[in-house]
Design an enzyme around this catalytic site. Structure first.
Site, PDB file in Angstrom:
ATOM      1  N   LYS A 196      19.219  68.386  38.417  1.00 52.45           N
ATOM      2  CA  LYS A 196      19.336  67.693  37.133  1.00 52.45           C
ATOM      3  C   LYS A 196      19.263  68.728  36.018  1.00 52.45           C
ATOM      4  CE  LYS A 196      17.207  64.180  34.250  1.00 52.45           C
ATOM      5  NZ  LYS A 196      16.235  63.093  34.162  1.00 52.45           N
ATOM      6  N   LYS A 248      23.258  65.544  38.442  1.00 52.21           N
ATOM      7  CA  LYS A 248      23.290  64.855  37.161  1.00 52.21           C
ATOM      8  C   LYS A 248      23.283  65.871  36.033  1.00 52.21           C
ATOM      9  CE  LYS A 248      20.345  61.796  34.539  1.00 52.21           C
ATOM     10  NZ  LYS A 248      19.080  61.129  34.481  1.00 52.21           N
TER      11      LYS A 248
HETATM   12  C1  PBG Z   1      14.516  60.667  32.829  1.00 51.24           C
HETATM   13  C2  PBG Z   1      15.946  60.287  32.817  1.00 51.24           C
HETATM   14  C3  PBG Z   1      16.899  60.611  31.852  1.00 51.24           C
HETATM   15  C4  PBG Z   1      18.087  60.023  32.262  1.00 51.24           C
HETATM   16  C5  PBG Z   1      17.831  59.354  33.448  1.00 51.24           C
HETATM   17  N1  PBG Z   1      16.506  59.546  33.793  1.00 51.24           N
HETATM   18  C6  PBG Z   1      16.766  61.301  30.551  1.00 51.24           C
HETATM   19  C7  PBG Z   1      16.399  62.705  30.470  1.00 51.24           C
HETATM   20  O1  PBG Z   1      16.190  63.410  31.447  1.00 51.24           O
HETATM   21  O2  PBG Z   1      16.281  63.171  29.329  1.00 51.24           O
HETATM   22  C8  PBG Z   1      19.386  60.124  31.535  1.00 51.24           C
HETATM   23  C9  PBG Z   1      20.444  59.158  31.936  1.00 51.24           C
HETATM   24  C10 PBG Z   1      21.589  59.081  31.001  1.00 51.24           C
HETATM   25  O3  PBG Z   1      21.725  59.897  30.072  1.00 51.24           O
HETATM   26  O4  PBG Z   1      22.409  58.181  31.192  1.00 51.24           O
HETATM   27  N2  PBG Z   1      13.693  59.580  33.170  1.00 51.24           N
END
Ligand code: PBG
Length: 324
Positions: A196, A248
């Site tokens: 991520k 992601k």
């Molecule tokens: C963290 C989380 C995020 C997203 C999903 N889980 C935000 C981040 O890491 O700042 C982002 C998902 C999206 O942008 O659609 N709980």
């Protein structure tokens, strides 16, 4: 003289193109992320994500039933609490909004879909970080694991089939696996947000969950410049017992997705995030791109790169298109 090679022969008619198409997107491969807001009296559209709502517990139930009827493969639920604190108590509280809504959905849907939950603290902390903080203000990895373990157990007890740790803490998969097993929850799966990235494209999501974050997540999420590091993260998560791994964002990281798909021996997911959604919606609204074609092309490309499963805010709409 050798014959002129004519790849165009395979593109001559719709039937021919259909026959030779290499990549398919099916509704069952799509997972719909959904948001539920504590104390909300009506569903509210998220301004930076037109067509996506912060649901009430009631409207969530109805929308989830529609999603399952449309054929999506699963639901990923996020909670928006009314009150936040330093340790994200709302996430571990069995009556917290996310856990209460998970129980609603499990009661409504049973095993007819795969119910997943975001196992992360950023929605629940008043500082907006994905973990708890040490005295010096840094995110305390090992103290955070303790909270994740509790949170995963609460989510599984509430009804999640799969928990999705998205906080990028070291050791989170092993810790959560042990916590689930110790609680007798051996059948609850873990979808590891393995690679991520610290992406600018999460912006609209922060609106969706009313994030309180002031700084950034660069000490725990990955540097967009690094691909090799993603493979290390994935290998660790696999060794720790991840049932599925995720990359992601999706579209900006298709090279990473391909590399992960090549080494993973469990299903690979990709999350088409809020900013990817917002970009296409905005361009389509301006009449600059064809909305439906762009959405389907993006999903096809994510599948082609190697995703078995795609988390996408268009899951329901795309499922209906794909089934017609
Ligand atoms: C963290 C989380 C995020 C997203 C999903 N889980 C935000 C981040 O890491 O700042 C982002 C998902 C999206 O942008 O659609 N709980």
């Amino acid at each position: 003289m050798y014959p002129l090679h004519r790849p165009r022969r395979l593109r001559t008619t719709p039937a021919m193109r259909r026959l030779v198409s290499e990549t398919e997107v099916r509704p069952r491969q799509l997972v719909l992320p959904m948001f539920v807001k504590e104390g909300a009296s009506e569903a509210a559209e998220i301004s930076s994500m037109p067509g996506v709502y912060q649901h009430t517990r009631d409207s969530l139930r109805k929308a989830a039933v529609e999603a399952v009827q449309a054929g999506v493969g699963g639901i990923m639920l996020f909670g928006v609490p009314a009150v936040r604190d330093a340790v994200g108590s709302g996430g571990t509280d069995p009556d917290g909004i996310l856990n209460a809504a998970l129980a609603d959905l499990r009661a409504e849907l049973g095993d007819s879909t795969v119910l997943m939950s975001d196992c992360c603290l950023d929605e629940f902390t008043d500082h907006g970080h994905c973990g708890v903080l040490a005295a010096d203000g840094s995110v305390d990895n090992d103290a955070t694991l303790e909270v994740y373990g509790e949170m995963a157990v609460a989510q599984a007890r509430a009804g999640a089939h799969v928990v999705g740790p998205s906080g990028m803490m070291d050791g989170q998969i092993a810790f959560i696996r042990n916590a689930l097993d110790a609680a007798g929850l051996q059948d609850t799966g873990i979808l590891a947000y393995a690679a991520k990235y610290a992406s600018a494209f999460y912006g609209p999501f922060r609106d969706a969950v009313e994030s309180q974050l002031a700084g950034d997540r660069k000490t725990y999420q990955q540097d967009p410049a690094n691909a090799r590091e993603a493979l290390r993260e994935v290998q660790l998560d696999l060794a720790e017992g991840a049932d599925m791994v995720m990359v992601k964002p999706a579209l900006l990281y298709l090279d990473v997705l391909r590399a992960v798909a090549e080494i993973s021996d469990v299903p690979v997911a990709a999350y088409q995030i809020s900013g990817e959604y917002a970009m296409i919606e905005a361009a389509a609204r301006n009449g600059w791109i064809d909305r439906e074609r762009s959405i389907l092309e993006s999903l096809t490309s994510i599948r082609r790169a190697g995703a078995d499963i795609v988390l996408t805010y268009w899951a329901v709409e795309a499922a209906r298109w794909l089934d017609r």
